[in-house]
Design an enzyme around this catalytic site. Sequence first.
Site, mmCIF file in Angstrom:
data_model
loop_
_atom_site.group_PDB
_atom_site.id
_atom_site.type_symbol
_atom_site.label_atom_id
_atom_site.label_comp_id
_atom_site.label_asym_id
_atom_site.label_seq_id
_atom_site.Cartn_x
_atom_site.Cartn_y
_atom_site.Cartn_z
ATOM 1 N N GLU A 218 0.847 -1.187 0.000
ATOM 2 C CA GLU A 218 0.000 0.000 0.000
ATOM 3 C C GLU A 218 0.882 1.236 0.000
ATOM 4 O O GLU A 218 2.109 1.140 0.081
ATOM 5 C CB GLU A 218 -0.998 -0.006 1.159
ATOM 6 C CG GLU A 218 -0.386 -0.033 2.533
ATOM 7 C CD GLU A 218 -1.450 -0.212 3.632
ATOM 8 O OE1 GLU A 218 -2.610 -0.524 3.324
ATOM 9 O OE2 GLU A 218 -1.103 -0.038 4.802
ATOM 10 N N HIS A 257 -4.210 2.438 7.907
ATOM 11 C CA HIS A 257 -2.997 2.000 8.589
ATOM 12 C C HIS A 257 -2.089 3.185 8.905
ATOM 13 O O HIS A 257 -1.941 4.106 8.095
ATOM 14 C CB HIS A 257 -2.210 1.021 7.713
ATOM 15 C CG HIS A 257 -2.836 -0.326 7.618
ATOM 16 N ND1 HIS A 257 -2.938 -1.010 6.425
ATOM 17 C CD2 HIS A 257 -3.394 -1.128 8.548
ATOM 18 C CE1 HIS A 257 -3.529 -2.176 6.638
ATOM 19 N NE2 HIS A 257 -3.817 -2.269 7.924
#
Lengths: 302, 441
Positions: A218, A257
Amino acid sequence: MSIFIDKTTRIIVQGITGKEGSFWTGHMIDMGAKVVAGVTPGKEGERVREVPVYHSVARAQAALRDGGEDEAEAAMLFVPPRFTKDAVYEALDAGVRKIVTIADGIPLHDQIEIRAAARSMGAQVVGGNTSGVISPGQSMLGIFPYWIERVYKPGSIGVMTRSGSLTNEVTAMIVEEGFGVSTLIGVGGDPVPGTRFAEFLDDFEADPDTNGVVIVGELGGTMEEEVAAAIDEGRFTKPLVAFIGGRTAPKGKRMGHAGAIVTGNAGTVVAKSEALTAAGALVADRPSKVGTMLRSLIAEPR
Amino acid sequence: MKRFEFQGKDLFARVGIRIPASRLVRIMEPDGTASPGGMEGALKRVDTAVRELSRKGGGTAVSRVVVKAQLDMGGRGKAGLIRVVDAGESGTGGDSAEPGGEAGLASAAVEAARDILSKGYTVPALLIEEAVTFQQELYLSISPEPTEARYVVLASAEGGVDIETLAAERPEAIKRVYIDPFRGLQAYQSRGLAYDLGLEGSLAKDLARLLTQLYTLFTQFDAELVEINPVFVTKGTAGSEPALVAGDAKVIIDDNSLHRHPDFQTVREQYDSDAAYEAALEGIPYLQFDGDISLMCAGAGLATTVFDLVNYEGGHVANYLEFGGPNYNKAQRAMELCLKNSSSVILIVTFGTIARADVMAEGVVTAIKNLKPDRPIVTCIRGTNEEQAHTTLREAGLEPLYNTEEAVRRAVALAAAATAQNNRGDIPQDATHDASGEAQA
């Protein structure tokens, strides 16, 4: 075969008597994990699924030695984030060299110290903020829904990931295409994961039963770029497909996150994709393309 | 948790870092309500603050001040949210007396403040600072370096500019010092950096002291970033050596460490919407956008991917909301937050393990029953106990989808249909909403 863990890996569970700890220890054992001892301070003498519980990791290791058994080589931590550093040090000091922590919310400076300490002792800490590690059909250090057959199936694809939910999504695509998983390693979604993607590539390269690797990355950080560098340098030569989330994420916003944030010019999905593509990997812009891209690289029977 | 500049400078002062003399003028209270007196009240406080500042130090008159908007935004200078004013700037005549002097300075600052506050930004406060006369600007920051598990000091003798641009264009202008987390910052490292930046004599000692203080702050407050840009090197005057003064302060405290720092409370002024603030209080990750599709997803990576997929399909996200992990039983709260947006569809995508599908489906159905949402809901809820989840959804009249991309396409189509309907003028109040949305953009 597999990497990091297999059916012979001797495991100690720290925090084994807690609600999550006891529940998931049961699932780990059902999956084949060889759990040889548990630890919860103050609970020595209890048992969880027949596994003896000790006050400390050192006492558990001593009991194993006294019983003529080998010590545990791996530790699974079900310990809250603010106590994770202490639990990692306890395992390291008791000779454990493979440690998995799923804790979500480990203080950032603790993350730095955990990784620094592990490296200095030649150990690997996986996590935090992860589902852990699973070698389907063999062993599991963590919390995976291995019972969902369309998601977790033994096979030949190594998987490394920064996200639990996304892993289920991507793994389902791998399985749908007729592949399975050799070992799946969730390095976690924190800014300072204990072990980084590229540090597992040598093991996947050496594993005769891994035919290719999928990384689920990511935005943020440089782990995907490090994988590209390893391919460039010829350290990793097997087929590799990457899916990287956050291509359209706005700069400076933290997408879920803690590690998923673009700061400055570093960490954009475009830069990561370009590095991987230049190195010869395939980059999927949607999870649904991962399976077919793997199929284009690996001539394995369905 | 990002700190505003004035809060960062408060922390600087606590560890002994020199900051300019200043006064804070609140526009909003920390709870987000307007400070008393509206715009005129605020400007009156600016006037008072400048007069106090200009009298400080007994004798040395302050002839220039900086008016700085306090908000979480880069490029404040370019946006006209930082203004240097001196007493001569006020040429409007009238009762503000002639140019120069306390009154002139105050009225110039008031005009600058009025201009800043009229730009349409949400500005919680203004920081009024004595302007520093400097001969050079430096850059200094400390942050974690994950690869080798250490901290990194970035420093440059060419501060005061955008550091990312400098890093891209002239990387050699940025010096790096790596700090071992167990050894900490060593004296030789601070000294060496000072010389590498071309500082000598008392300034070299000052830089070493400043870096030590900044590292103390970084560790003591569990920061993920401490940055001073610029560090002013002041002009020495007769009787005073040049010194280092922090011109700005960027301090971000690690959210995972806030339990160690109860002083840092989550307050309304840090957020750009009520929904974002309420989500933060719940510990639900939330980002505000201005589209028409509310995302209600579980799992950070999956939510981020759904965000991408919506954009790929030509949709527009109203809000990013992630109710996985410890929040998977908060479906009702999550839906309430989504309903605070003027979105036209709610897209629910989950694929959880601990965040059980059956619990989430049950939560979604209960939330619909209680909240009676006025817009369609697309559900793609998978993971542990998904069979039970799908039964629950079907019984409630919802269609459970398995495929993330199909769910995204469905939501984008529903949003497009709603827009088309509004554009036909069927619903006048929504047309009004569209118009106001354009006015803001």
